[in-house]
Design a protein around this motif. Structure first.
Motif, PDB file in Angstrom:
ATOM      1  N   ILE B 197      35.682  61.438  68.638  1.00  0.00           N
ATOM      2  CA  ILE B 197      37.070  61.294  68.181  1.00  0.00           C
ATOM      3  C   ILE B 197      37.911  60.504  69.178  1.00  0.00           C
ATOM      4  N   SER B 198      37.615  60.610  70.484  1.00  0.00           N
ATOM      5  CA  SER B 198      38.421  59.810  71.422  1.00  0.00           C
ATOM      6  C   SER B 198      38.229  58.325  71.154  1.00  0.00           C
ATOM      7  N   ILE B 199      36.971  57.888  71.134  1.00  0.00           N
ATOM      8  CA  ILE B 199      36.738  56.454  70.936  1.00  0.00           C
ATOM      9  C   ILE B 199      37.172  56.036  69.536  1.00  0.00           C
ATOM     10  N   GLY B 200      36.800  56.835  68.553  1.00  0.00           N
ATOM     11  CA  GLY B 200      37.131  56.484  67.171  1.00  0.00           C
ATOM     12  C   GLY B 200      38.623  56.336  66.957  1.00  0.00           C
ATOM     13  N   THR B 201      39.416  57.254  67.525  1.00  0.00           N
ATOM     14  CA  THR B 201      40.862  57.192  67.322  1.00  0.00           C
ATOM     15  C   THR B 201      41.455  55.984  68.031  1.00  0.00           C
ATOM     16  N   VAL B 202      41.045  55.748  69.272  1.00  0.00           N
ATOM     17  CA  VAL B 202      41.597  54.611  70.015  1.00  0.00           C
ATOM     18  C   VAL B 202      41.254  53.309  69.298  1.00  0.00           C
ATOM     19  N   VAL B 203      39.989  53.146  68.917  1.00  0.00           N
ATOM     20  CA  VAL B 203      39.578  51.910  68.249  1.00  0.00           C
ATOM     21  C   VAL B 203      40.274  51.768  66.902  1.00  0.00           C
ATOM     22  N   GLY B 204      40.290  52.853  66.134  1.00  0.00           N
ATOM     23  CA  GLY B 204      40.879  52.786  64.796  1.00  0.00           C
ATOM     24  C   GLY B 204      42.362  52.460  64.831  1.00  0.00           C
ATOM     25  N   SER B 206      44.084  51.086  67.333  1.00  0.00           N
ATOM     26  CA  SER B 206      44.331  49.744  67.891  1.00  0.00           C
ATOM     27  C   SER B 206      44.058  48.679  66.846  1.00  0.00           C
ATOM     28  N   ALA B 207      42.951  48.833  66.118  1.00  0.00           N
ATOM     29  CA  ALA B 207      42.621  47.835  65.100  1.00  0.00           C
ATOM     30  C   ALA B 207      43.735  47.751  64.068  1.00  0.00           C
ATOM     31  N   ALA B 208      44.241  48.900  63.649  1.00  0.00           N
ATOM     32  CA  ALA B 208      45.281  48.902  62.624  1.00  0.00           C
ATOM     33  C   ALA B 208      46.591  48.356  63.174  1.00  0.00           C
ATOM     34  N   TYR B 209      46.912  48.702  64.423  1.00  0.00           N
ATOM     35  CA  TYR B 209      48.214  48.326  64.967  1.00  0.00           C
ATOM     36  C   TYR B 209      48.279  46.846  65.320  1.00  0.00           C
ATOM     37  N   PHE B 210      47.232  46.350  66.017  1.00  0.00           N
ATOM     38  CA  PHE B 210      47.289  44.959  66.454  1.00  0.00           C
ATOM     39  C   PHE B 210      46.893  43.994  65.353  1.00  0.00           C
ATOM     40  N   SER B 211      46.046  44.437  64.432  1.00  0.00           N
ATOM     41  CA  SER B 211      45.514  43.618  63.322  1.00  0.00           C
ATOM     42  C   SER B 211      45.010  42.266  63.833  1.00  0.00           C
ATOM     43  N   LEU B 218      36.917  44.353  66.552  1.00  0.00           N
ATOM     44  CA  LEU B 218      36.552  45.770  66.621  1.00  0.00           C
ATOM     45  C   LEU B 218      35.768  46.193  65.385  1.00  0.00           C
ATOM     46  N   MET B 219      36.240  45.776  64.232  1.00  0.00           N
ATOM     47  CA  MET B 219      35.601  46.249  63.004  1.00  0.00           C
ATOM     48  C   MET B 219      34.236  45.591  62.797  1.00  0.00           C
ATOM     49  N   ARG B 220      34.089  44.346  63.235  1.00  0.00           N
ATOM     50  CA  ARG B 220      32.758  43.712  63.140  1.00  0.00           C
ATOM     51  C   ARG B 220      31.780  44.450  64.044  1.00  0.00           C
ATOM     52  N   TYR B 221      32.273  44.857  65.216  1.00  0.00           N
ATOM     53  CA  TYR B 221      31.395  45.611  66.098  1.00  0.00           C
ATOM     54  C   TYR B 221      30.996  46.935  65.438  1.00  0.00           C
ATOM     55  N   VAL B 222      31.971  47.595  64.811  1.00  0.00           N
ATOM     56  CA  VAL B 222      31.678  48.855  64.126  1.00  0.00           C
ATOM     57  C   VAL B 222      30.613  48.619  63.047  1.00  0.00           C
ATOM     58  N   ASP B 223      30.744  47.502  62.330  1.00  0.00           N
ATOM     59  CA  ASP B 223      29.749  47.174  61.298  1.00  0.00           C
ATOM     60  C   ASP B 223      28.342  47.180  61.873  1.00  0.00           C
ATOM     61  N   ILE B 224      28.179  46.476  63.004  1.00  0.00           N
ATOM     62  CA  ILE B 224      26.852  46.394  63.620  1.00  0.00           C
ATOM     63  C   ILE B 224      26.381  47.778  64.007  1.00  0.00           C
ATOM     64  N   GLN B 225      27.268  48.525  64.662  1.00  0.00           N
ATOM     65  CA  GLN B 225      26.879  49.839  65.136  1.00  0.00           C
ATOM     66  C   GLN B 225      26.480  50.739  63.980  1.00  0.00           C
ATOM     67  N   GLN B 226      27.189  50.589  62.871  1.00  0.00           N
ATOM     68  CA  GLN B 226      26.911  51.471  61.745  1.00  0.00           C
ATOM     69  C   GLN B 226      25.585  51.149  61.060  1.00  0.00           C
ATOM     70  N   THR B 227      25.122  49.895  61.172  1.00  0.00           N
ATOM     71  CA  THR B 227      23.867  49.560  60.497  1.00  0.00           C
ATOM     72  C   THR B 227      22.669  50.133  61.251  1.00  0.00           C
ATOM     73  N   VAL B 264      40.134  56.268  60.573  1.00  0.00           N
ATOM     74  CA  VAL B 264      41.410  56.234  61.280  1.00  0.00           C
ATOM     75  C   VAL B 264      42.126  54.922  60.989  1.00  0.00           C
ATOM     76  N   ARG B 265      41.393  53.833  60.958  1.00  0.00           N
ATOM     77  CA  ARG B 265      42.007  52.529  60.725  1.00  0.00           C
ATOM     78  C   ARG B 265      42.686  52.508  59.364  1.00  0.00           C
ATOM     79  N   SER B 266      41.957  52.974  58.326  1.00  0.00           N
ATOM     80  CA  SER B 266      42.542  52.901  56.993  1.00  0.00           C
ATOM     81  C   SER B 266      43.772  53.808  56.905  1.00  0.00           C
ATOM     82  N   GLU B 267      43.711  54.933  57.604  1.00  0.00           N
ATOM     83  CA  GLU B 267      44.866  55.844  57.601  1.00  0.00           C
ATOM     84  C   GLU B 267      46.030  55.225  58.383  1.00  0.00           C
ATOM     85  N   ALA B 268      45.697  54.647  59.545  1.00  0.00           N
ATOM     86  CA  ALA B 268      46.745  54.105  60.405  1.00  0.00           C
ATOM     87  C   ALA B 268      47.382  52.860  59.788  1.00  0.00           C
TER      88      ALA B 268
END
Lengths: 324, 385
Positions: B197-204, B206-211, B218-227, B264-268
């Motif tokens: 939750i620490s990493i997920g919240t910070v990344v999510g 930040s991604a939503a706020y800075f766009s 960030l989200m492309r990296y998440v894509d790779i990690q998730q595969t 978190v990103r979609s919520e934020a």
């Protein structure tokens, strides 16, 4: 953005992901302290060979004495040309070992998948249309049971009850009983139950949640007002729109669930499929075989994700391509 | 608020005239102060343990567990104790689900036993003479145990209170093994959740706020990690390196936050458009401040719910790997005991059964609690679902 462009981009992305994963694996192999070297030397020693010589042979086979970049290039070329190495514990190419093992995995994984999809969706849809009834609560409870019970323990408990205490079914898998025989079917019953329970629960939860979105939708009310019977409403008005996300969930998640679940199931029931092959390779330190048997599920997961995303965009006209 | 009421009572007093020291002052609130002090103490202790002592006094996993407990106190328990009214409101909603209340009590017992039990009782030890003792109140044919510790009568060996849940094939008391296993399961579940939750919240957030570019990267990296399926990655890693609980926690923690980050990103992204964010921006708040004070608290309910539902999967993964014999064999865990009882199913069924019951109920309880939390905390799930 056109759909073709989206699909092309998505495929390219899958290729990049594959490349990255192969590179990471190579990196791990390169920095790992012992990747089967000791086991190889030990095997040589027990067969009356010289340990130092075995060490050299090992270095030669794996190319450890060459510079890192050359090794990386060789590794990539070998991976791409399906030259996945030699399993020294089984004395055959890795791909042959896999080809011999996967039919056993299919024998129980295919029925388990079909059962989990049909039963899971059926219960899920029924729960959604009969919300807050006793059956719905029972379904929800079953789902909780299914996702909570540890696969391996469930398998052992089934063996304890049905094989040890009651003696109805064999407690572990034996080869050489044919494929389409009663004996084979009997020894596949428990693995299929173990593997499908978790998947049924997952499918049920998804399909119930999806269908609930449409149960109270205006077009469903309209259909009812116009006199459509329950069955028609369920199949034509609820199931059809709900099918899109369900199908996509099916591809990737089921694949992942089945692969991780299959690993355990095969170890518990001693089915000589891909999972047990991989497990034995880990125990016996057969690096080439470990790599191949763990990378194959990874690649299948990547392809599953790709198919899922493409299916989603093709099936659901509401998805905008620009978003992703 | 304070300024509002004052302006009504005394018309001359204005916002600028408020004596802020009266209403708490500009200093740090108590929680921040306590948090600062304890984090400092924690850091000093860790540094001392790592650099100044020969052998680490406390293992890495236990240090992380302590950190998790500190985080739990400061970010969950303390705020709940401060906002009594909100806590009572959540509790009223939560207790509607009776299964979840029972589950929460069960989990609390497991948590307390698992955290403090291993400090009080000795680690189970090899004792060949006491092998295969049945649980108390049960009996087994005398030929099964090498020697019967309890009463032996009519060719039956009865269980004794010395080993309330029986013993394994090497004479370790299962009751003690279960308590030690509780600690492992709680550590795996809670520490991994904290990392995720620490990493997920910070990344999510930040991604939503800075766009823009930050979001894309960030989200492309998440894509790779998730595969990359973590199960198989961990298989490869345990094969290549020495397996340990620490390794398992770090791998699942540092590679398992993708789902939370997306959520978190979609919520934020929705919160980002709210007027209070714009107000904060116009008032000159920094990016970090807005993310910390306005985005994160408003996505926390979603995060906590999702995280509670993630815990059982981590516990199951640990048990599975322990069952396969791919974790550190010196750490007693439920999966390991189940695996050791596999060969004795026909004579000593309790060895594989009892730890599994605890494992199953722990996972089930987390799922129940997570579900009830979603209903209680998530305003969107009101009504149906």
């Amino acid at each position: 953005m056109s759909m073709h462009w989206y699909v092309a981009r998505r495929v390219a992305w899958a290729v990049i992901a594959t490349y990255l994963i192969l590179s990471i694996t190579f990196g791990l192999l390169a920095v790992a302290p012992g990747d089967g070297q000791t086991a190889f030397a030990f095997k040589a020693a027990t067969q009356g060979g010289d340990v130092d010589e075995a060490q050299e042979t090992f270095d030669e086979i794996t190319g450890r004495d060459e510079p890192l970049l050359t090794r990386y290039k060789n590794y990539m070329v070998n991976m791409a040309t399906l030259n996945w190495g030699w399993s020294f514990t089984r004395n055959q190419p890795v791909l042959d070992a896999i080809a011999q093992a996967y039919p056993y995995s299919l024998m129980y994984a295919v029925p388990a998948t079909l059962i989990s999809i049909i039963a899971g969706y059926a219960i899920g849809l029924y729960s959604a249309t009969h919300q807050y009834t006793l059956t719905d609560y029972f379904g929800t409870f079953t789902a909780f049971f299914g996702i909570s019970i540890p696969n391996f323990w469930f398998g052992i408990m089934l063996i304890l009850v049905f094989a040890v205490d009651l003696g109805w079914l064999p407690s572990y898998y034996q080869t050489g009983r044919g494929v389409w025989t009663v004996a084979n079917a009997k020894q596949l019953i428990l693995p299929i139950i173990v593997l499908s329970t978790g998947a049924i629960a997952g499918n049920m939860r998804y399909s119930r949640a999806e269908a609930l979105e449409y149960v109270h939708a205006d077009f469903v009310k309209t259909a009812r007002a116009k006199g459509a019977d329950d069955w028609r409403v369920l199949v034509r008005h609820i199931f059809r729109p709900a099918l899109v996300p369900l199908m996509t969930i099916l591809v990737a998640d089921i694949l992942g669930l089945l692969f991780a679940g299959a690993y355990i199931t095969e170890v518990v029931f001693q089915i000589p499929g891909l999972g047990l092959l991989s497990y034995k390779a880990i125990i016996q330190q057969d690096t080439a075989l470990v790599m191949a048997t763990t990378l194959i599920p990874v690649f299948i997961a990547i392809i599953g994700n790709l198919v899922q995303d493409i299916a989603y965009t093709v099936l659901d006209p509401r998805i905008s391509y620009g978003d992703r | 608020m304070a300024a509002d009421t004052r302006s009504e009572t005394a018309a001359t007093e204005r916002f600028e005239d408020v004596d802020w020291d009266d209403v708490g002052g500009l200093g740090f609130p108590r929680r921040t102060l306590a948090l600062g002090v304890s984090s400092l103490a924690y850091l000093v202790a860790v540094v001392y343990d790592v650099f100044l002592t020969e052998d680490a006094l406390v293992s890495g996993t236990n240090w992380l567990f302590l950190l998790t407990l500190l985080a739990g106190v400061f970010f969950v328990a303390w705020p709940l104790a401060e906002n009594r009214r909100l806590t009572a409101y959540y509790w009223r909603r939560f207790k509607k689900n009776r299964a979840a209340v029972i589950s929460a009590i069960y989990l609390l017992v497991v948590f307390v036993l698992g955290t403090f039990g291993p400090m009080l009782i000795a680690k189970p030890e090899l004792n060949v003479l006491a092998a295969y003792q049945p649980p108390v109140f049960l009996s087994v044919d005398s030929s099964v145990p090498t020697s019967c510790v309890g009463q032996a009568a009519d060719g039956l060996c009865h269980g004794t209170w010395k080993y309330p849940l029986g013993t394994t094939s090497d004479g370790k008391g299962i009751a003690r093994l279960v308590v030690f296993g509780m600690r492992v399961s709680m550590q795996v579940g809670l520490i991994t959740m904290l990392i995720v939750i620490s990493i997920g919240t910070v990344v999510g957030t930040s991604a939503a706020y800075f766009s823009g570019l930050v979001d894309e990267l960030l989200m492309r990296y998440v894509d790779i990690q998730q595969t990359f399926p973590t199960f198989f990655l961990f298989l490869i890693v345990t094969y290549l390196f020495k397996p340990s609980l620490f390794l398992l926690i770090t791998i699942f923690g540092f590679l398992g936050w993708g789902g939370i980050a997306r959520l978190v990103r979609s919520e934020a992204l929705q919160r980002r458009e709210e007027s209070y964010i714009q107000a904060a921006e116009n008032a000159g708040a920094s990016d970090g401040w807005i993310i910390r004070r306005h985005l994160m608290p408003n996505v926390s309910n979603t995060v906590i719910t999702a995280a509670t539902l993630l815990i059982p999967s981590f516990i199951l993964f640990e048990a599975t790997f322990a069952f396969l014999g791919l974790t550190d064999p010196s750490t007693p865990s439920w999966g390991q005991v189940i695996s050791s009882g596999r060969g004795d199913l026909d004579s000593a069924w309790w060895i594989a059964t009892i730890p599994g019951v605890f494992l199953f109920f722990t996972v089930l309880a987390f799922n129940f609690v997570g579900d009830a939390l979603r209903d209680a905390l998530d305003p969107r799930s009101e009504g149906d679902a």
